[in-house]
Design a protein around this motif. Sequence first.
Motif, PDB file in Angstrom:
ATOM      1  N   HIS A 176      -4.217  38.745 -27.872  1.00  0.00           N
ATOM      2  CA  HIS A 176      -4.300  37.359 -28.102  1.00  0.00           C
ATOM      3  C   HIS A 176      -3.543  36.774 -29.258  1.00  0.00           C
ATOM      4  O   HIS A 176      -3.818  35.923 -29.984  1.00  0.00           O
TER       5      HIS A 176
ATOM      6  N   HIS B 235      -4.397  34.068 -34.411  1.00  0.00           N
ATOM      7  CA  HIS B 235      -4.595  32.675 -33.656  1.00  0.00           C
ATOM      8  C   HIS B 235      -3.534  31.660 -34.180  1.00  0.00           C
ATOM      9  O   HIS B 235      -3.915  30.505 -33.955  1.00  0.00           O
TER      10      HIS B 235
ATOM     11  N   GLU C  63     -12.213  35.799 -29.634  1.00  0.00           N
ATOM     12  CA  GLU C  63     -12.008  35.313 -30.980  1.00  0.00           C
ATOM     13  C   GLU C  63     -13.499  34.665 -31.642  1.00  0.00           C
ATOM     14  O   GLU C  63     -14.241  34.600 -30.846  1.00  0.00           O
TER      15      GLU C  63
HETATM   16 ZN   LIG Z   1      -8.104  31.508 -28.446  1.00  0.00          ZN
END
Ligand SMILES: [Zn+2]
Length: 284
Positions: free
Chosen positions: A81, A85, A10
Motif C-alpha cells: 500500500h 500513504h 494503516e
Molecule cells: Zn489507505
Amino acid sequence: MVNGLSVDVEDWFQVGAFENTISREHWDGLELRVGDNVARILDLFDGAGVKATFFTLGWVAERNKAAMRAIVERGHELASHGYDHTRVFTFSPAEFAEDLAKARAILEDAGGQPITGYRAPSFSIDARNRWAHDILAEQGYVYSSSVAPVVHDHYGWREAPRFAFRPVEGSELVEIPVTTALLKGKRLAAGGGGFFRVLPYGFSRWAIGQVNREGRPAVFYFHPWEVDPDQPRVAGAPLRSRIRHYTNLSKMEGKLSRLLGDFAWGRMDEIAQGEKARSRVWSA
Ligand SMILES: [Zn+2]
C-alpha cells in the motif's frame, strides 16, 4: 463466484481524511493499534474460513513484524500500500518508483514472501498519472487494485472501465478496479470503506450481488481501524471527516461477518489470475 477481499493496513492516524490534522512527523509519538486490530481481523477471517489480501504500508510493516508474519502464516496475501500513504498523483514518476521499491523491500523482509500486488493510497491512480501503471509494470507487479472508476470528493477516475483491464500495452499487468454498482445508469462506489459502514448492509449485498450477476468478481476493502471502536478521537479534524470516520464503528464487525457469510471470498492474487485472461488493454 469468488470475490476479492482486501484490508488496507494503516493505523487510525494515517487515513487521508486526517492528513491535514496529523502530520507525518508526529506519527511516531502516537499509539500503535493496527497490530491488535489485524489480530482481530485474522480471527474473524479464520472463523469465516476466508482468505484475503492485506495491502500494507511499509511504515506499518517496519513496526509490526509479528502481525506481518501472522498474515502470511495464516494463508493470506501480503501486498503493498506504499510506504507512508502519500497519494501517487503527488509524486514525480521517479519518487513513485522509489516509494514502491522501499515499501516492497520492507514488506518482503517482514513477510518472507514475494510482493506482487499493489494498491495506491486513496485510489490515487487516475487520468492525471497514468504513468504510475507503467512503473508498476516495470517493477514486475502482477496486479494493481488502485483505481476507483467513479466520481468521489477525494478520488476517482470516472472514465476507467468498471472491471479488470490491462493498463500498459505489451505488459501482463492487470488493474482490478474497486467495485462500483450501476443504478439507473450511474456508477455508485460500492466496494467498502465508509459506504459499507454508513449505509445499511442491504446496499452492499445488493451491489455485490449485481456485480456477480454481471459475471464478475467484486472487490471489497476495509481498514483495521474500522473494527476498533475504542480508537482515540481526532478532535481537530474537519466535521465531515469525523462523521465519516467514526460512524457505526461498533457495528462493523457484525456487518463484516454477514458479508463474509453471504458471499464467497478470496485473495486478490487469485482474483488477478482469473481476471487476466478476460481483460483487454484499455487506454483512455
Ligand atoms: Zn489507505
